[in-house]
Write a protein that holds these residues in place. Structure first.
Motif, PDB file in Angstrom:
ATOM      1  N   GLU A 229      35.083  46.031  37.269  1.00 27.74           N
ATOM      2  CA  GLU A 229      34.630  44.710  37.799  1.00 27.74           C
ATOM      3  C   GLU A 229      35.462  43.527  37.293  1.00 27.74           C
ATOM      4  OE1 GLU A 229      30.479  43.966  37.253  1.00 27.74           O
ATOM      5  OE2 GLU A 229      29.785  45.663  38.414  1.00 27.74           O
ATOM      6  N   THR A 245      41.416  39.571  40.819  1.00 27.73           N
ATOM      7  CA  THR A 245      40.101  39.963  40.799  1.00 27.73           C
ATOM      8  C   THR A 245      39.522  40.671  41.777  1.00 27.73           C
ATOM      9  OG1 THR A 245      39.744  37.752  39.440  1.00 27.73           O
ATOM     10  CG2 THR A 245      37.835  38.695  40.711  1.00 27.73           C
ATOM     11  N   PRO A 247      36.827  42.423  44.624  1.00 34.61           N
ATOM     12  CA  PRO A 247      35.980  41.805  45.404  1.00 34.61           C
ATOM     13  C   PRO A 247      34.606  42.185  44.749  1.00 34.61           C
ATOM     14  CG  PRO A 247      37.421  43.029  46.870  1.00 34.61           C
ATOM     15  CD  PRO A 247      37.712  43.421  45.383  1.00 34.61           C
ATOM     16  N   ASP A 248      33.529  41.327  44.953  1.00 35.26           N
ATOM     17  CA  ASP A 248      32.086  41.839  44.368  1.00 35.26           C
ATOM     18  C   ASP A 248      31.751  42.787  45.298  1.00 35.26           C
ATOM     19  OD1 ASP A 248      31.944  39.562  42.652  1.00 35.26           O
ATOM     20  OD2 ASP A 248      31.262  38.167  43.826  1.00 35.26           O
ATOM     21  N   VAL A 249      30.723  43.576  44.600  1.00 31.10           N
ATOM     22  CA  VAL A 249      29.970  44.531  45.156  1.00 31.10           C
ATOM     23  C   VAL A 249      28.601  44.835  45.249  1.00 31.10           C
ATOM     24  CG1 VAL A 249      30.036  47.383  45.511  1.00 31.10           C
ATOM     25  CG2 VAL A 249      32.142  46.265  45.311  1.00 31.10           C
ATOM     26  N   ALA A 250      27.895  44.596  45.933  1.00 30.55           N
ATOM     27  CA  ALA A 250      26.258  44.481  45.785  1.00 30.55           C
ATOM     28  C   ALA A 250      25.950  45.694  45.270  1.00 30.55           C
ATOM     29  CB  ALA A 250      25.717  44.012  47.088  1.00 30.55           C
ATOM     30  N   ALA A 288      36.742  48.824  46.620  1.00 25.92           N
ATOM     31  CA  ALA A 288      35.394  48.309  46.739  1.00 25.92           C
ATOM     32  C   ALA A 288      34.707  48.594  47.936  1.00 25.92           C
ATOM     33  CB  ALA A 288      35.394  46.753  46.694  1.00 25.92           C
ATOM     34  N   GLN A 292      31.016  51.910  48.019  1.00 27.56           N
ATOM     35  CA  GLN A 292      29.916  51.665  48.784  1.00 27.56           C
ATOM     36  C   GLN A 292      29.306  52.686  49.715  1.00 27.56           C
ATOM     37  OE1 GLN A 292      29.571  47.215  49.901  1.00 27.56           O
ATOM     38  NE2 GLN A 292      31.473  47.248  49.133  1.00 27.56           N
TER      39      GLN A 292
END
Length: 308
Positions: A229, A245, A247-250, A288, A292
């Motif tokens: 991350e 950076t 991406p955000d991964v929930a 990313a 998922q």
């Protein structure tokens, strides 16, 4: 040259069937094959993507070759030998944790570097040749030297050699052999793609900059460090130092092919003219998405992209 080749071992995978306790589902997987699979979907149709490995002459090896071909990956770089087969591993899950058991004593891929003339023939006129730490780890020391010599010849002839360090400590005879093998692979490579947590384990690196400096000193002209991350760190002779950076991964569903897909995204972008920063961003975005979805291969990502 518009020919992309990855090199290594693809194995039979036995994974628990999701809704049938005690039953297992047969599949195929391997780090460098995963990279080829994603590269095939990222590169233009004018590119050829091939997978280089050695398989046996048994029915399972034939099924494996047919599987590779069905995925759109060319099989002109497969070599068959008698009295061998393909490796197998089984995944078991207990209390949410996965463990792996391997059977690869008769795996034909362990003879990958036994025929230098064959290696030279499949390396000829390749724009990109990618291999990994696992590719090296399954070989005996002399075979490892032979493979690296063939990669060096291909590099001298104009191929871009990419090395994903991908550590599997249990495959190596010792920690020292692993460190030596990684530097041996890096010495014949243009691009090195390490993961920072693995570099900390192998070399006790305190910062990503230490990792970059080691592989620069080994002879790489581009180093991109995957870091979970945290920001990716990249350096190349033409672009200098770049950070990216992810991406955000929930919710992470399956991280199996995070590094493999990152490598495919990065190398495909660079092969088609992207800058270091752009290639790193595309690679991070792909990884990313991949994590998922369940499994190493995520065709649904590309189906969504095609329909949007």
């Amino acid at each position: 040259m518009t020919r992309f080749l990855t090199l290594g071992e693809i194995m039979v995978e036995m994974a628990p069937a999701p809704d049938s306790p005690g039953l297992f589902r047969l599949g195929y997987a391997g780090d460098t094959f995963n990279t080829a699979w994603y590269a095939r979907r990222l590169l233009p149709a004018s590119w050829t993507v091939s997978y280089g490995t050695v398989i046996g002459d048994d029915p399972m090896s034939t099924d494996l070759a047919q599987f590779i071909e069905r995925q759109g990956v060319a099989t002109d770089t497969l070599r068959r030998i008698p009295d061998r087969t393909v490796g197998l591993y089984m995944i078991q899950t207990r209390e949410g944790e996965r463990s792996f058991s391997y059977w690869r004593g008769q795996a034909a891929a362990r003879t990958l570097a036994d025929d230098p003339d064959w290696l030279d023939s499949i390396f000829a006129n390749r724009a990109v040749i990618q291999f990994s730490g696992i590719t090296l780890a399954i070989l005996a020391p002399e075979a490892r030297k032979s493979l690296c010599a063939a990669l060096a010849r291909a590099r001298a002839a104009g191929s871009h050699i990419a090395f994903d360090t991908n550590l599997r400590p249990l495959l190596w005879d010792s920690a020292e052999a692993m460190r030596s093998g990684l530097l041996q692979g890096a010495a014949v490579s243009d691009t090195v793609l390490p993961s920072f947590d693995e570099e900390q384990l192998a070399f006790q690196d305190a910062t990503p900059e230490e990792t970059v400096q080691r592989y620069r000193a080994a002879g790489a002209s581009c180093v991109v460090i995957k870091n979970g991350e945290a920001p990716c760190h990249g350096w190349s002779q033409t672009d200098g130092t770049v950070t990216c950076t992810p991406p955000d991964v929930a919710r992470v569903v399956d991280s199996t092919a995070a590094g493999d897909s990152f490598g495919a995204g990065f190398l495909a972008a660079r092969a088609t003219g992207a800058s270091l920063g752009t290639a790193m961003t595309r690679a991070a975005q792909l990884a990313a998405e991949v994590i998922q979805h369940p499994g190493a291969l995520a065709p649904q990502i590309f189906e969504i992209g095609e329909s949007s």
